[in-house]
Design a protein around this motif. Sequence first.
Motif, short mmCIF file in Angstrom:
data_model
loop_
_atom_site.label_atom_id
_atom_site.label_comp_id
_atom_site.label_asym_id
_atom_site.label_seq_id
_atom_site.Cartn_x
_atom_site.Cartn_y
_atom_site.Cartn_z
N MET A 1 0.86 -1.10 -0.06
CA MET A 1 0.05 0.02 0.00
C MET A 1 0.83 1.16 -0.08
N THR A 2 0.60 2.03 -0.88
CA THR A 2 1.31 3.49 -1.01
C THR A 2 0.35 4.56 -0.44
N LYS A 3 0.78 5.45 0.12
CA LYS A 3 0.00 6.64 0.39
C LYS A 3 0.71 8.05 -0.25
N GLU B 44 7.42 7.89 8.82
CA GLU B 44 7.83 6.52 8.90
C GLU B 44 7.61 5.55 7.94
N ALA B 45 7.85 6.30 6.79
CA ALA B 45 8.02 5.52 5.66
C ALA B 45 9.10 4.45 5.27
N SER B 46 8.78 3.35 4.57
CA SER B 46 9.86 2.35 4.31
C SER B 46 10.64 2.51 2.88
N ARG B 47 9.89 3.32 2.12
CA ARG B 47 10.28 3.58 0.61
C ARG B 47 9.45 4.64 0.03
N VAL B 48 10.20 5.51 -0.64
CA VAL B 48 9.51 6.47 -1.48
C VAL B 48 9.44 6.26 -2.74
N VAL B 49 8.22 6.02 -3.38
CA VAL B 49 8.11 5.64 -4.68
C VAL B 49 7.91 6.76 -5.67
N LYS B 50 7.50 7.80 -5.44
CA LYS B 50 7.42 9.09 -6.36
C LYS B 50 7.54 10.21 -5.74
N VAL B 51 8.13 11.39 -6.22
CA VAL B 51 8.46 12.70 -5.88
C VAL B 51 7.78 13.58 -7.06
N THR B 52 6.59 14.22 -6.52
CA THR B 52 6.25 15.12 -7.70
C THR B 52 6.62 16.49 -7.00
N ILE B 53 7.24 17.30 -8.11
CA ILE B 53 7.41 18.57 -7.99
C ILE B 53 7.08 19.72 -9.03
N VAL B 54 6.91 20.68 -8.63
CA VAL B 54 6.50 21.75 -9.46
C VAL B 54 7.43 22.82 -9.92
N VAL B 55 7.86 22.81 -11.25
CA VAL B 55 8.90 23.76 -11.78
C VAL B 55 8.48 24.81 -12.66
N GLY B 56 8.66 26.05 -12.31
CA GLY B 56 8.34 27.29 -13.17
C GLY B 56 9.09 27.27 -14.57
N ASN B 57 8.65 27.90 -15.58
CA ASN B 57 9.59 27.82 -16.74
C ASN B 57 10.62 28.75 -16.73
N THR B 77 19.48 5.69 -0.41
CA THR B 77 18.51 6.07 0.76
C THR B 77 17.12 5.58 0.37
N ILE B 78 16.30 5.72 1.33
CA ILE B 78 14.89 4.69 0.93
C ILE B 78 14.51 5.74 -0.45
N ALA B 79 14.75 6.44 -0.81
CA ALA B 79 14.34 7.07 -2.07
C ALA B 79 15.00 6.70 -3.55
N GLU B 80 15.72 5.68 -3.34
CA GLU B 80 16.50 5.25 -4.40
C GLU B 80 15.59 4.36 -5.26
N GLY B 81 15.65 4.90 -6.52
CA GLY B 81 14.81 4.17 -7.62
C GLY B 81 13.36 5.01 -7.67
N TYR B 127 9.04 23.92 -6.30
CA TYR B 127 8.45 23.41 -4.80
C TYR B 127 8.18 21.83 -5.04
N ILE B 128 8.22 21.13 -3.82
CA ILE B 128 7.68 19.99 -3.78
C ILE B 128 5.96 19.82 -3.64
N LYS B 129 5.43 19.28 -4.50
CA LYS B 129 4.03 19.23 -4.46
C LYS B 129 3.59 18.10 -3.64
N ASP B 130 4.04 16.93 -3.74
CA ASP B 130 3.85 15.52 -2.78
C ASP B 130 4.64 14.33 -3.02
N ILE B 131 4.59 13.45 -1.98
CA ILE B 131 5.61 12.39 -2.21
C ILE B 131 4.50 11.10 -2.12
N GLU B 132 4.73 10.02 -2.87
CA GLU B 132 4.05 8.82 -2.69
C GLU B 132 5.08 7.93 -1.78
N ILE B 133 4.81 7.23 -0.99
CA ILE B 133 5.44 6.38 0.09
C ILE B 133 5.07 5.27 0.57
N GLU B 134 5.58 4.27 0.80
CA GLU B 134 5.12 2.94 1.29
C GLU B 134 5.23 2.91 2.90
#
Lengths: 219, 134
Positions: A1-3, B44-57, B77-81, B127-134
Motif C-alpha cells: 500500500m502506498t500513500k 515512518e515510510a519504508s520507501r519513497v515511490v514517487k516525488v512530484t515537484i512543480v517547476v516554473g519555466n 537512501t529509501i528514495a533510491e529508484g 516546490y515539492i508538491k507531494d511524495i508517494e511513500i510505502e
Amino acid sequence: MTKIIKVEKKILEKNDIAATRLREKFGALGIAVVNIMSSPGAGKTTLLAETIKKLKGKLSIGVIAGDIATDHDAKILEDAGAEWAVQINTGGRCHLEAVMVEESLDGIPEGIRLLIIENIGNLVCPAGYDLGENYTVMLGALTEGADKPKKYPGMYRACSHLVINKIDLEDALGVTADSYEREALEVNPSLATFRTSAKTGEGLDSWCDWLFSVADGKG
Amino acid sequence: MEIALLSGIHGEKRKPVVYNIRMHELAVAESLIKTVLEKSEDEEASRVVKVTIVVGNLAGVVTDSLHFCFDEVARDTIAEGATLEIETVSATAFCQSCRDEFEVGQYDFACPRCGGVIIPSGGMELYIKDIEIE
C-alpha cells in the motif's frame, strides 16, 4: 500500500529561511547589503576596488567575494581599502548561497555600514539564491556584447539595478551603452541603470552616491 | 570552518571558506532529497515511490539534468529508484499596451500581438508538491 503525502514546500526553502535570518541580522546590525552579479570578467572586482577607494573615509565597507577558487579578489578589495574582506571559495558551485554568507560573517567588525557581496561570475544560477540582500545588482560590460540580457534574462529579471561597465570601450567595440541598456530594459523595464568605466572613473560618482544612499537606508 | 579574514583591522590571515559542490541542478537535487527524506521519516515510510515537484519555466532549472542528479542523490537512501515527476508551469504576462494576457517563455520579451512591453509574473515556482511513500 502506498500513500500520497502533501508536502507543498519550496525546494530551496532552506536557502530562503537562511536568507530571512540574514536579513534580520543585517537589519539589527544596521548594515545595508548589495549583492552584485555578473559574468566572469565583467569587471566586478575592478569596479568595486575603485568604488571602495572613492568612498574610503566616508563609508565603512565590508566585502564578501565569491569565487570558485583563489582569494585573489578579497586581497584586491582589502588593498583598495575595504574595512573587512572575506573570500568564499565554492570549489565548483556556480553561485553563493545564504548559508555560505552566514558562515562567513564571523568576526565582521562593528561599524560596517555597507556590505557588498560579489557573487560568482555566472549569468545563470546566482539569480535563484536570495542572500538576504537589500538590493540585487547586475553588472553588465560592453565587452560582453549587448545581446546578453536576452540570452540570460533570468539574471536581469532578478535585479533592481543594472550597471553598464567598460563604457570607455564603446568605439573600440562598436557596442554602445545605449544599445545594452535598451536590450536590458526590454527584458526588465523596471531596471534602474548606471553607466560606468572603472578604468577612467566616468560614471562612478552617481554609482557611489547611490551606494551611499543605500547605506543611509534611502536607496 | 576556515574563513579568509583579510581584514586590515583584525590583521588575521586565514584560508578561504571552501566548499566543493558542483553544478546548479545538483544543488537543487540535494535540497530536494533532504526535504523528501525528512518528510518520509516523519511519516515512518519504508520507501519513497514517487516525488512530484512543480517547476516554473523561468526558474532556470534544466529538468533533464535535475532527473539525473536526483537519481544520484537518492542512491543508498529509501528514495533510491523513486520516480521524479516534474510538473512544469508557465509564467503569464500582461501587455502594457494592448492589455492582452498570455503565457510567456524564458525568451519572450514583447507582446506577440502588438510588440508592447510585457512584465512576466509567475514562472519562478520550484516546490515539492507531494511524495508517494510505502
